[in-house]
Design an enzyme around this catalytic site. Sequence first.
Site, PDB file in Angstrom:
ATOM      1  N   ASN A 658     -24.545   6.540   1.419  1.00 36.82           N
ATOM      2  CA  ASN A 658     -24.939   6.091   2.754  1.00 36.82           C
ATOM      3  C   ASN A 658     -24.409   4.722   3.161  1.00 36.82           C
ATOM      4  O   ASN A 658     -24.336   4.431   4.351  1.00 36.82           O
ATOM      5  CB  ASN A 658     -26.474   6.077   2.858  1.00 36.82           C
ATOM      6  CG  ASN A 658     -27.080   7.452   2.667  1.00 36.82           C
ATOM      7  OD1 ASN A 658     -26.693   8.400   3.331  1.00 36.82           O
ATOM      8  ND2 ASN A 658     -28.009   7.572   1.756  1.00 36.82           N
ATOM      9  N   TYR A 659     -24.074   3.873   2.190  1.00 40.24           N
ATOM     10  CA  TYR A 659     -23.703   2.507   2.548  1.00 40.24           C
ATOM     11  C   TYR A 659     -22.300   2.093   2.110  1.00 40.24           C
ATOM     12  O   TYR A 659     -21.753   1.125   2.635  1.00 40.24           O
ATOM     13  CB  TYR A 659     -24.722   1.519   1.962  1.00 40.24           C
ATOM     14  CG  TYR A 659     -26.074   1.630   2.616  1.00 40.24           C
ATOM     15  CD1 TYR A 659     -26.294   1.098   3.881  1.00 40.24           C
ATOM     16  CD2 TYR A 659     -27.121   2.298   2.001  1.00 40.24           C
ATOM     17  CE1 TYR A 659     -27.525   1.219   4.503  1.00 40.24           C
ATOM     18  CE2 TYR A 659     -28.354   2.422   2.611  1.00 40.24           C
ATOM     19  CZ  TYR A 659     -28.547   1.874   3.867  1.00 40.24           C
ATOM     20  OH  TYR A 659     -29.765   2.003   4.485  1.00 40.24           O
ATOM     21  N   LEU A 660     -21.716   2.785   1.152  1.00 43.82           N
ATOM     22  CA  LEU A 660     -20.403   2.394   0.647  1.00 43.82           C
ATOM     23  C   LEU A 660     -19.304   3.161   1.359  1.00 43.82           C
ATOM     24  O   LEU A 660     -19.367   4.391   1.479  1.00 43.82           O
ATOM     25  CB  LEU A 660     -20.323   2.656  -0.862  1.00 43.82           C
ATOM     26  CG  LEU A 660     -21.314   1.869  -1.725  1.00 43.82           C
ATOM     27  CD1 LEU A 660     -21.157   2.254  -3.185  1.00 43.82           C
ATOM     28  CD2 LEU A 660     -21.115   0.373  -1.537  1.00 43.82           C
TER      29      LEU A 660
END
Length: 701
Positions: A658-660
Amino acid sequence: MGREKDAKGEGKAKHKAKKLKELSDSESAGPGGDTTKYSVKSTTSTEKTHNGKSRKKVKTPKTESLEAASSPRESVKEEPEDNDFTANKGLKRKRMKDEPMEGPSNSTATPTSKKKNKRHGQEEESDREAQKKKSKKRTEKTVKKEEGEHPVSKRTKKTKEEIAEARLVKIKKKEEEEQSRWRWWEEEKYEDGVKWKFLEHKGPFFPPEYQPLPDNVNFYYDGKKVKLSLAAEEVALFFAQMLDHEYTTKKVFRENYFKDWRKEMTHEERSLIKDLDKCDFGEIHAMHKAKVEARKNMTKEEKLVLKEANQKIVDEYGYCLLDHHKERIGNFKIEPPGLFRGRGEHPKQGMLKKRIQPEDVIINCSRESRVPVPPAGHRWKEVRHDNSVTWLASWTENIQGAIKYIMLNANSKLKVEKDWGKHFAGKLKFSGQHPKTSKTQDLKTNKPREKLEGPSCWEIGIPRGKAPNSLLQKGAPVIRKVFKNLKLFLVNKEPGDDLFDRLNTAMLNKHLSSLMPGLTAKVFRTYNASITLQQQLKELTNKSDNLAEKLLSYNRANRAVAILCNHQRAPPKTFDQSMANLQAKIDARKETLALAKTELKQAKKEAKNKGSDPKLQTLVERKKAAVKRCEEQLLKMEVQATDREENKQIALSTSKLNYLDPRISVAWCKNMEVPVDKIYNKTQRDKFAWAIDMTEEDFEF
């Protein structure tokens, strides 16, 4: 008599090694010392026991003379298969029993011999039972082979040609998938707000209608049988299905259930049923348990039929056409009715989740498409053609009043494209309107709202980067002006109160977008996570490392991001046991390695003493390869143990998915010569197909 003892000796030789001598003596003579009438040749050989000592091994005696001497009536009996030792053995015993016993000792047996014969008879009986079981198993296996079935435990080894053919089929399938993949990232983007141009689907799949209880299953109230109406009977079934669960013992659950159940009853039923404690759901519960057990005991054929039926439903309702490309729908089935449980001590637990009808559902599709056909006798609540949203159907559930949606699969264009934009947050590095550059201006203002936004932006600048009321990091250093403003916000607040009680995420995102179009708290959080991953990968990884060490370095870099984003978890319940099992494997591998090194040392010594013997040199090379293989396997296990221990309380998947920015991971894989499937599984590779396709090894975030 001698022949009978021959058969006994033959049977007991397999079970009791300590009696071999006594049995071998009895094979050559009868009880009275007389030689047997029909001689039986017996051959012996030696074999080593577990303690290294040798012992005699009795081979199967030749029985040609015995068979020739058997009576004509017995000789016409159907002979068993040649390879069925058990059947032959049983047949010989039967013949011996029918033949007359010879010798004077037949009528004058001593008490000792009677006792021994009795013991022998008991042993023969137990042997016979064991042999019957073995024969039965062998017969079952033979039948299975004839029917084309194979035991699961004995899998036939594939030939090299079959393995190569399977590999080619797999490669061909992968190539076909790649060719048919919709490369939407190479197409022109739609104007802002437009999600699709064409959308066609079959609508949601509704659960089957309720089927009334069988005539032999009844509901009882106050000890008397009561025939319920269909609506009340269905809700009674919901409660009966949960009788094994602790929910049905909770006061709130029971009160909420009874209140909603009475709403589904007829006037006569409400007049009669006034106390839940007097209701007997026993027979309904027993019927439910029987159905559950029947599902567990389904045959392979029944499971296959059910699987095929479910696949037909998926093929019809599980896909849609998005801009004329076939895309998978995520949740196309509407949840069946039941009782609401909630989490913990939810105040609405036990309430009835009503059956969703087509009249409750809003359909969304394009004007040019075929509108889904509702079930017979029903109609849709509404049909929309809104291409600014990504849902296909929606309805409102009755418990919380929440709107439920049917959306596309997580790997579809609409889902991935939504996350795709945030991965281009690297533009923040080159923007003069970075949140950190504007925070000090907000801190100086006298306007309360800007004072709120200033500290929030400052906190977003801290690598953890969360939205207000959950973003303050314990022990994080701040400048004096931030500290002064934060003290003002603490006035008249109790422990546990929100610090930014007049600021929400929407207000903060609006302020951030004024600094840079498209900038949100989540985008900035993504930027911080991605830049941290890239920095950690540069510091931790080395091209000269082996694959296991490279993967450990990647997980450590990912772990640094997870700690940054506060992605914690409780240690798995089976963690200690799994670590103990892994440590046992490591210890066993160390012993194997020590043994392999000893064998290598000995092989080198022999090769040195005997000169240049090609066979010995080959042996040395083989031992070297064995040592190297053991060392690699041991290192892999030790790295795995380290990785598990470090990940015990950290959740890596949340940040990775979700964030990388996936382009960082793909570029690292290509640069470090690590297969992408070691980082992303099949589902994740489908989700990040755009990154795998467009990223080169020199990519820099």
